[in-house]
Design an enzyme around this catalytic site. Structure first.
Site, PDB file in Angstrom:
ATOM      1  N   THR A 131       9.373   2.700 -14.359  1.00  0.00           N
ATOM      2  CA  THR A 131       8.153   3.258 -14.948  1.00  0.00           C
ATOM      3  C   THR A 131       7.879   2.664 -16.324  1.00  0.00           C
ATOM      4  OG1 THR A 131       7.273   5.308 -15.881  1.00  0.00           O
ATOM      5  CG2 THR A 131       9.636   5.179 -15.725  1.00  0.00           C
ATOM      6  N   ASP A 132       6.611   2.690 -16.710  1.00  0.00           N
ATOM      7  CA  ASP A 132       6.270   2.269 -18.076  1.00  0.00           C
ATOM      8  C   ASP A 132       6.714   3.312 -19.104  1.00  0.00           C
ATOM      9  OD1 ASP A 132       4.434   4.257 -17.451  1.00  0.00           O
ATOM     10  OD2 ASP A 132       2.665   3.131 -18.102  1.00  0.00           O
ATOM     11  N   SER A 157      12.199   9.905 -18.470  1.00  0.00           N
ATOM     12  CA  SER A 157      12.085   8.486 -18.848  1.00  0.00           C
ATOM     13  C   SER A 157      13.410   7.952 -19.393  1.00  0.00           C
ATOM     14  CB  SER A 157      10.941   8.268 -19.838  1.00  0.00           C
ATOM     15  OG  SER A 157      11.008   9.147 -20.924  1.00  0.00           O
ATOM     16  N   ASN A 255      -6.990  12.199 -19.957  1.00  0.00           N
ATOM     17  CA  ASN A 255      -6.798  13.199 -18.899  1.00  0.00           C
ATOM     18  C   ASN A 255      -8.060  14.015 -18.660  1.00  0.00           C
ATOM     19  OD1 ASN A 255      -4.143  12.382 -18.648  1.00  0.00           O
ATOM     20  ND2 ASN A 255      -3.349  13.979 -20.018  1.00  0.00           N
TER      21      ASN A 255
HETATM   22  P1  NAD Z   1       8.481  11.114  -5.405  1.00  0.00           P
HETATM   23  O1  NAD Z   1       9.054  12.203  -6.234  1.00  0.00           O
HETATM   24  O2  NAD Z   1       7.190  11.332  -4.706  1.00  0.00           O
HETATM   25  O3  NAD Z   1       9.524  10.671  -4.291  1.00  0.00           O
HETATM   26  C1  NAD Z   1      10.877  10.481  -4.562  1.00  0.00           C
HETATM   27  C2  NAD Z   1      11.599  10.371  -3.225  1.00  0.00           C
HETATM   28  O4  NAD Z   1      13.002  10.163  -3.506  1.00  0.00           O
HETATM   29  C3  NAD Z   1      11.503  11.644  -2.372  1.00  0.00           C
HETATM   30  O5  NAD Z   1      11.209  11.300  -1.033  1.00  0.00           O
HETATM   31  C4  NAD Z   1      12.884  12.264  -2.501  1.00  0.00           C
HETATM   32  O6  NAD Z   1      13.255  13.032  -1.360  1.00  0.00           O
HETATM   33  C5  NAD Z   1      13.759  11.023  -2.667  1.00  0.00           C
HETATM   34  N1  NAD Z   1      15.030  11.332  -3.349  1.00  0.00           N
HETATM   35  C6  NAD Z   1      15.196  12.036  -4.495  1.00  0.00           C
HETATM   36  N2  NAD Z   1      16.501  12.131  -4.803  1.00  0.00           N
HETATM   37  C7  NAD Z   1      17.174  11.436  -3.841  1.00  0.00           C
HETATM   38  C8  NAD Z   1      18.542  11.141  -3.606  1.00  0.00           C
HETATM   39  N3  NAD Z   1      19.502  11.594  -4.438  1.00  0.00           N
HETATM   40  N4  NAD Z   1      18.881  10.393  -2.529  1.00  0.00           N
HETATM   41  C9  NAD Z   1      17.913   9.942  -1.683  1.00  0.00           C
HETATM   42  N5  NAD Z   1      16.606  10.197  -1.844  1.00  0.00           N
HETATM   43  C10 NAD Z   1      16.237  10.926  -2.907  1.00  0.00           C
HETATM   44  O7  NAD Z   1       8.398   9.841  -6.367  1.00  0.00           O
HETATM   45  P2  NAD Z   1       7.302   8.698  -6.437  1.00  0.00           P
HETATM   46  O8  NAD Z   1       6.176   9.166  -7.264  1.00  0.00           O
HETATM   47  O9  NAD Z   1       7.063   8.174  -5.069  1.00  0.00           O
HETATM   48  O10 NAD Z   1       8.105   7.624  -7.296  1.00  0.00           O
HETATM   49  C11 NAD Z   1       8.894   6.613  -6.652  1.00  0.00           C
HETATM   50  C12 NAD Z   1       9.539   5.758  -7.727  1.00  0.00           C
HETATM   51  O11 NAD Z   1       8.525   5.180  -8.552  1.00  0.00           O
HETATM   52  C13 NAD Z   1      10.459   6.538  -8.657  1.00  0.00           C
HETATM   53  O12 NAD Z   1      11.588   5.749  -8.922  1.00  0.00           O
HETATM   54  C14 NAD Z   1       9.624   6.743  -9.913  1.00  0.00           C
HETATM   55  O13 NAD Z   1      10.448   6.831 -11.050  1.00  0.00           O
HETATM   56  C15 NAD Z   1       8.787   5.480  -9.919  1.00  0.00           C
HETATM   57  N6  NAD Z   1       7.479   5.622 -10.584  1.00  0.00           N
HETATM   58  C16 NAD Z   1       6.562   6.531 -10.149  1.00  0.00           C
HETATM   59  C17 NAD Z   1       5.330   6.622 -10.784  1.00  0.00           C
HETATM   60  C18 NAD Z   1       4.268   7.571 -10.297  1.00  0.00           C
HETATM   61  O14 NAD Z   1       3.175   7.599 -10.894  1.00  0.00           O
HETATM   62  N7  NAD Z   1       4.483   8.347  -9.260  1.00  0.00           N
HETATM   63  C19 NAD Z   1       5.034   5.794 -11.866  1.00  0.00           C
HETATM   64  C20 NAD Z   1       6.012   4.895 -12.301  1.00  0.00           C
HETATM   65  C21 NAD Z   1       7.216   4.793 -11.635  1.00  0.00           C
HETATM   66  P1  TYD Z   2       1.729  13.622 -14.684  1.00  0.00           P
HETATM   67  O1  TYD Z   2       0.888  13.457 -13.464  1.00  0.00           O
HETATM   68  O2  TYD Z   2       2.750  14.713 -14.707  1.00  0.00           O
HETATM   69  O3  TYD Z   2       2.382  12.196 -14.966  1.00  0.00           O
HETATM   70  P2  TYD Z   2       3.207  11.671 -16.269  1.00  0.00           P
HETATM   71  O4  TYD Z   2       3.668  12.845 -17.040  1.00  0.00           O
HETATM   72  O5  TYD Z   2       4.341  10.936 -15.634  1.00  0.00           O
HETATM   73  O6  TYD Z   2       2.267  10.784 -17.012  1.00  0.00           O
HETATM   74  O7  TYD Z   2       0.769  13.852 -15.935  1.00  0.00           O
HETATM   75  C1  TYD Z   2      -0.270  12.931 -16.247  1.00  0.00           C
HETATM   76  C2  TYD Z   2      -0.924  13.400 -17.510  1.00  0.00           C
HETATM   77  O8  TYD Z   2      -1.592  14.643 -17.249  1.00  0.00           O
HETATM   78  C3  TYD Z   2       0.052  13.714 -18.625  1.00  0.00           C
HETATM   79  O9  TYD Z   2      -0.544  13.349 -19.883  1.00  0.00           O
HETATM   80  C4  TYD Z   2       0.244  15.223 -18.583  1.00  0.00           C
HETATM   81  C5  TYD Z   2      -1.104  15.702 -18.075  1.00  0.00           C
HETATM   82  N1  TYD Z   2      -1.081  16.921 -17.245  1.00  0.00           N
HETATM   83  C6  TYD Z   2      -1.917  17.992 -17.556  1.00  0.00           C
HETATM   84  O10 TYD Z   2      -2.680  17.968 -18.539  1.00  0.00           O
HETATM   85  N2  TYD Z   2      -1.893  19.095 -16.748  1.00  0.00           N
HETATM   86  C7  TYD Z   2      -1.072  19.178 -15.659  1.00  0.00           C
HETATM   87  O11 TYD Z   2      -1.061  20.222 -14.953  1.00  0.00           O
HETATM   88  C8  TYD Z   2      -0.228  18.070 -15.343  1.00  0.00           C
HETATM   89  C9  TYD Z   2       0.708  18.121 -14.162  1.00  0.00           C
HETATM   90  C10 TYD Z   2      -0.279  16.959 -16.170  1.00  0.00           C
END
Ligand code: NAD
Ligand code: TYD
Length: 351
Positions: A131-132, A157, A255
């Site tokens: 992640t960033d 993070s 947001n």
């Molecule tokens: P998510 O929470 O939707 O999914 C995570 C998955 O990992 C789930 O299916 C969960 O069951 C599985 N998991 C958790 N713990 C586990 C374990 N111990 N063993 C096996 N499986 C396990 O997450 P996401 O949003 O799809 O994110 C995926 C990756 O991308 C993560 O590494 C996250 O840090 C990174 N990421 C996500 C975002 C975002 O905006 N969602 C942004 C930047 C980076």
């Molecule tokens: P989120 O989707 O939790 O992602 P991240 O914290 O990883 O950036 O949140 C995105 C932005 O939205 C963050 O600035 C927090 C804000 N936020 C709200 O204002 N209300 C909410 O209910 C949630 C979940 C997030």
């Protein structure tokens, strides 16, 4: 044939990636290892279950013996590691699971992969998804590049930063062929409705309060999940060992702008009329502790070195996302229900 271990493939980005890969590269078979936490849903891949090149293993990256068995059994040629605890608010309330999965789990995986690679020269890549947020917070100007120093704010993070360092160390110390991608906030289908965009869409539909942290002035740089998937596959195939690549969608928004946009869009789609607007549901609530002000990605390395650019524009892809949630309330209701968790336990025995 590439034999790829995808971890966390039942989660949001992982499930989109598995589908993307099955549709875009016929030379791959995928084993999806996922422990099915609250965020992981086999339903998110129900359309892929009949595909011969895809198999699912219900198991935990903390189970080292299982990892060793899977590497022996499938002789993986690559790993794409999504599995993580991923929600900042949960990491503030309970950091331990983040330390376990994101740090210890990544250590297990990278260590087992490294031992496997030493005996199997066919193994070509360990791709760590990050992640960033590892870079901390920006002020009004500037953008994160691959050389920005790490400065994480939340337990989430910090745990991701730690896992990035471990993967980098395995490359430098043992030579493990690895790459890391650090991306900005993703949105799209199959995102668990606790993150900003799906939470707001559903609360607007259900006429519930819309909790906006602080004054809603915080800025995120949004990336459509399908663009993220194409970037991952580009880096997995063509990236240079030991390198980090930032992935961003070039869509910085406050947001509150997003919440306003979603209120107007969902109102229009659901024909909410009568002069009242869902904007009236907005509640400014107490700010998140340690809330990073702004994220912005400089993705020029990915563009210049590998020729990747996002294909989707923010407002169009956000509308597609809204349409997806409106059409998939069965998925939403299942992932939110306790009864569904019982169904998983009955139907997906743990390895
Ligand atoms: P998510 O929470 O939707 O999914 C995570 C998955 O990992 C789930 O299916 C969960 O069951 C599985 N998991 C958790 N713990 C586990 C374990 N111990 N063993 C096996 N499986 C396990 O997450 P996401 O949003 O799809 O994110 C995926 C990756 O991308 C993560 O590494 C996250 O840090 C990174 N990421 C996500 C975002 C975002 O905006 N969602 C942004 C930047 C980076
Ligand atoms: P989120 O989707 O939790 O992602 P991240 O914290 O990883 O950036 O949140 C995105 C932005 O939205 C963050 O600035 C927090 C804000 N936020 C709200 O204002 N209300 C909410 O209910 C949630 C979940 C997030």
């Amino acid at each position: 044939m590439n034999r790829i271990l995808v971890t966390g493939g039942a989660g949001f980005i992982g499930s989109n990636f598995v589908r993307y890969l099955l549709n875009n590269d016929s030379g791959c078979c995928i084993v999806n290892l996922d422990s099915l936490t609250y965020a992981g849903n086999p339903l998110s891949l129900s359309d892929c279950e009949q595909e011969g090149r895809y198999s699912f293993v219900h198991g935990d990256i903390l189970d080292r013996a299982l990892l060793e068995r899977l590497f022996d059994e499938f002789a993986f040629t690559g790993v794409i590691h999504f599995a993580a605890e991923s929600h900042v608010d949960r990491s503030i309330l309970g950091p331990e699971a983040f330390i376990d999965t994101n740090i210890k789990g990544t250590f297990n995986l990278v260590d087992v992969a490294c031992n496997h690679w030493k005996k199997n020269p066919e193994f070509c890549r360990f791709h760590h998804i990050s992640t960033d947020e590892v870079y901390g917070s920006l002020g009004e100007t500037g953008a994160f590049s691959e050389t920005t120093p790490y400065d994480p704010s939340s337990p989430y993070s910090a745990s991701k930063a730690s896992s990035d360092h471990l993967v980098k160390a395995y490359n430098r110390t043992y030579g493990l062929p690895s790459v890391i991608t650090n991306c900005s906030n993703n949105y799209g289908p199959y995102q668990f409705p606790e993150k900003l965009i799906p939470l707001m869409i559903l609360n607007i539909m259900e006429k519930k309060a819309l909790p906006v942290y602080g004054r809603g002035e915080n800025i995120r740089d949004w990336l459509y999940v399908e663009d993220h998937c194409s970037a991952i596959w580009k880096v997995f195939c063509d990236g240079k060992d030991g390198e980090t690549y930032n992935v961003g969608g070039g869509a910085e928004r406050k947001n509150i702008e997003i919440v306003h946009f979603l209120c107007d869009l969902v109102d229009q789609k659901l024909g909410h009329t009568g002069g009242s607007s869902s904007r009236e549901l907005i509640e400014y609530v107490q700010d998140r502790p340690g809330h990073d002000f702004r994220y912005a990605i400089d993705a020029s390395k990915l563009k210049n070195d590998l020729g990747w650019e996002p294909a989707f524009t923010f407002e169009e892809a956000l509308e597609e996302t809204v349409d997806w949630y409106l059409a998939n309330m069965e998925w939403v209701n299942n992932v939110r229900s306790g009864a569904y968790r019982d169904w998983i336990d009955t139907n997906y025995a743990k390895r």
